[in-house]
Design an enzyme around this catalytic site. Sequence first.
Site, short mmCIF file in Angstrom:
data_model
loop_
_atom_site.label_atom_id
_atom_site.label_comp_id
_atom_site.label_asym_id
_atom_site.label_seq_id
_atom_site.Cartn_x
_atom_site.Cartn_y
_atom_site.Cartn_z
N ASP A 115 1.62 -10.87 -38.48
CA ASP A 115 0.41 -10.83 -37.66
C ASP A 115 -0.74 -11.69 -38.19
O ASP A 115 -1.84 -11.66 -37.66
CB ASP A 115 -0.08 -9.38 -37.49
CG ASP A 115 -0.45 -8.74 -38.82
OD1 ASP A 115 -0.16 -9.33 -39.87
OD2 ASP A 115 -1.03 -7.63 -38.79
N GLU A 116 -0.49 -12.50 -39.23
CA GLU A 116 -1.52 -13.37 -39.76
C GLU A 116 -0.99 -14.78 -40.00
O GLU A 116 0.16 -14.95 -40.42
CB GLU A 116 -2.06 -12.83 -41.10
CG GLU A 116 -2.91 -11.60 -40.98
CD GLU A 116 -3.52 -11.20 -42.32
OE1 GLU A 116 -3.45 -12.00 -43.28
OE2 GLU A 116 -4.05 -10.08 -42.42
#
Length: 379
Positions: A115-116
């Site tokens: 998610d990053e």
Amino acid sequence: MNYQHEPHGLFLVVDNKSFFASVECTVRGLDPLTTPLVVLREVPHTAHGLVVAASPMAKKMFHLHNRGTKSQLPHDDRLIIVPPRMELYEKRNQQINELFLKFVGKKELLPYSIDESILDVSHHWKKYGPSVDSIVKAIRQEIYQQLGLITTVGIGDNPLLAKLALDLVAKEQPDSVGRLQYRDIPAKLWPIHPLTNVWGIGKQTAAKLNSLGIHTLGDIAHTDPHALQAAMGKVRGTSLYATAWVIDRSHLDDPRPHRSHSISNSHVITEGSSNEHELRQTLAKVGQSAFRRVEKQGLVPGNISVSLTFQDSPEDFHGHSVSKTRNFVGVSDQQSALAIAVRLFNQLWHGEDVRIVFVGFGNLQRLTSEQLDLFAPKE
């Protein structure tokens, strides 16, 4: 510290807010910010489960949090409860990073986690306006318009500053954008307390530092680096000192096998277990399931990791992880992979109650005849 001699650029760390829960909202045509939804990993054949993600509204309305338990969920028809779908989240992660390539080159993009991502916009931001804010706005709009996902962004002079800006500044801002520069370090970073608020510093490390009279990043920065190495180990001490001064001389295209694409699986044990037979059976099932997905894609892992999570109270978890990196050939058969996982488990487990068992396979590569190495040492 003379930061004039340190790398100066413009880096973004882009985080997808409540990623798993947000993806589940978008595929249902729901607003990720206004929909109360949790992703719940159920324990088979029981009434128990673990919350792996909660939407912002679920947290606000019901005071839920990631890693809560099923028993903590309210009986409320407004709350949507769905099972996790890792393949869907991995697909969205790939789509997000493909969109980032509209703004930066491949060597300027590092998918840091599911998610990053880290983007080096040093040579691109001027195309979008008079400040870096313009390219940040354009990137966020692209992700929202194409995928319906809300992003949080940290901006920094180097990747580590951008990561700290994301974790410590952006998530507290109304627009979910935070910025840190070298000049901000003494005033904005050194006073941070407790140390566990800082990326990369866990409870055990913080406790050991506290025992040495070190309670803030500023304390670390002003500790003799040789004494820090002596107390914490050479590698860890050096890393902590660099974090305190926010020194990051890496390049996004540096080889980072531990951050490459990986396949993993985990299992929640209902009330925790310290039964060795049960834990080893769980480890085998989790490892077999993950390795089947590796084989299905025609890949071999060069890295194997095992993580055990212990629950001290309903809201307090802590865990330990260990991994082993192989040569580039990897482990091409399940039996060898699981044997390594067992040895890693033996390093971690000393009779404690275990709540979650995790096995991951990373540094994945295609299985080809060119990868055979008859002289690789046996494990």
